[in-house]
Enzyme design. Structure first.
Site, PDB file in Angstrom:
ATOM      1  N   HIS A 116      41.184  40.657  35.467  1.00 22.50           N
ATOM      2  CA  HIS A 116      40.841  41.907  36.150  1.00 22.50           C
ATOM      3  C   HIS A 116      42.083  42.744  36.393  1.00 22.50           C
ATOM      4  CE1 HIS A 116      42.461  40.460  40.007  1.00 22.50           C
ATOM      5  NE2 HIS A 116      41.844  39.304  39.780  1.00 22.50           N
ATOM      6  N   CYS A 134      43.159  34.048  39.627  1.00 23.52           N
ATOM      7  CA  CYS A 134      42.711  34.940  38.556  1.00 23.52           C
ATOM      8  C   CYS A 134      43.903  35.453  37.743  1.00 23.52           C
ATOM      9  CB  CYS A 134      41.928  36.112  39.132  1.00 23.52           C
ATOM     10  SG  CYS A 134      40.254  35.703  39.663  1.00 23.52           S
TER      11      CYS A 134
END
Length: 250
Positions: A116, A134
């Site tokens: 992301h 992440c």
């Protein structure tokens, strides 16, 4: 699907994604066996490979020591534009959203892991081990990558000093033009082609006679490059197998 076709598809997809609205998932494309994403915790870099060629090599932020990014072989399971940050109750599209404006969810069990972007103003986090696990890209890079990634694309997360080409070959991915397992920096080569990228980004595209090449600008000032003009780009291979600009002439 080759990269030239993807470029056209990417433009259409970007237009479509812009109309999907907050938290909307993009339409599910068919899996692409010729695509591969490699994320290397050793270099904090991500490579996107299409049809045997590296198309993007970009820096990423990865997990902190206590929340390391999970090593392994995964797949992209979801594509979402403006995904809300549920933990912090922040809506999708909010500039404070730490997920940025594009989310590629991964098949890692036991948690929500993905590739992301970042909150506006947090660009300095890229390249560091600061996330909760992440993989964080620059928003501009994530927007560029997003249209080319299919649901089902394989994602390798590794920690290795090897080049991206060698990692791909070790995992039975056909690397076109790969001839050596050498990971030391080779001599420079010259790529002649049209500049088709953006001079203010970390990397840009060059359209050669046979295909598109991605070049990282390194420390070279490229602001004088003109879109569509032909140049000779002298490049060397970086530690992750990417083209790094040394100099250029028109």
């Amino acid at each position: 699907m080759n990269f030239k076709s993807l470029t056209i598809a990417g433009v259409l997809a970007t237009t479509l994604f812009g109309l999907t609205g907050q938290g909307a998932s993009a339409a599910t494309p068919s899996p692409a066996a010729k695509d591969l994403i490699i994320v290397n915790d050793f270099y904090n870099k991500l490579a996107f490979m299409d049809d045997g060629y590296i198309r993007f090599v970009e820096p990423v932020a990865m997990g902190k020591e206590v929340t390391k990014t999970p090593i392994g072989t995964w797949k992209v399971t979801t594509k979402v534009v403006n995904r809300p940050y549920y933990k912090g109750h922040i809506k999708g599209g909010d500039p404070r959203n730490p997920l940025g404006n594009r989310w590629l969810g991964l098949s890692v069990p036991g948690g929500a892991y993905g590739i992301h972007g970042h909150a506006v103003g947090n660009e300095s986090s890229i390249g560091k081990d600061v996330s909760s696990g992440c993989i964080r890209l620059l928003n501009s890079t994530n927007v560029k990558l997003f249209p080319y990634v299919n649901i089902g694309t394989k994602v390798l997360i590794v920690n290795s000093p090897k080049s991206f080409q060698q990692i791909a070959a070790d995992n039975k991915y056909t690397v076109k033009g790969f001839t050596s397992a050498q990971t030391t920096t080779p001599a420079t080569t010259v790529l002649t082609g049209k500049f088709t990228g953006h001079a203010d980004s970390n990397s840009f595209e060059v359209k050669t006679a046979s295909r598109y090449e991605v070049i990282q600008r390194g420390n070279v000032n490229v602001k004088s490059l003109q879109y569509g003009s032909t140049y000779k780009f002298t490049v060397k291979k970086g530690p992750a197998g990417q083209n790094v600009l040394v100099s250029y002439t028109k």
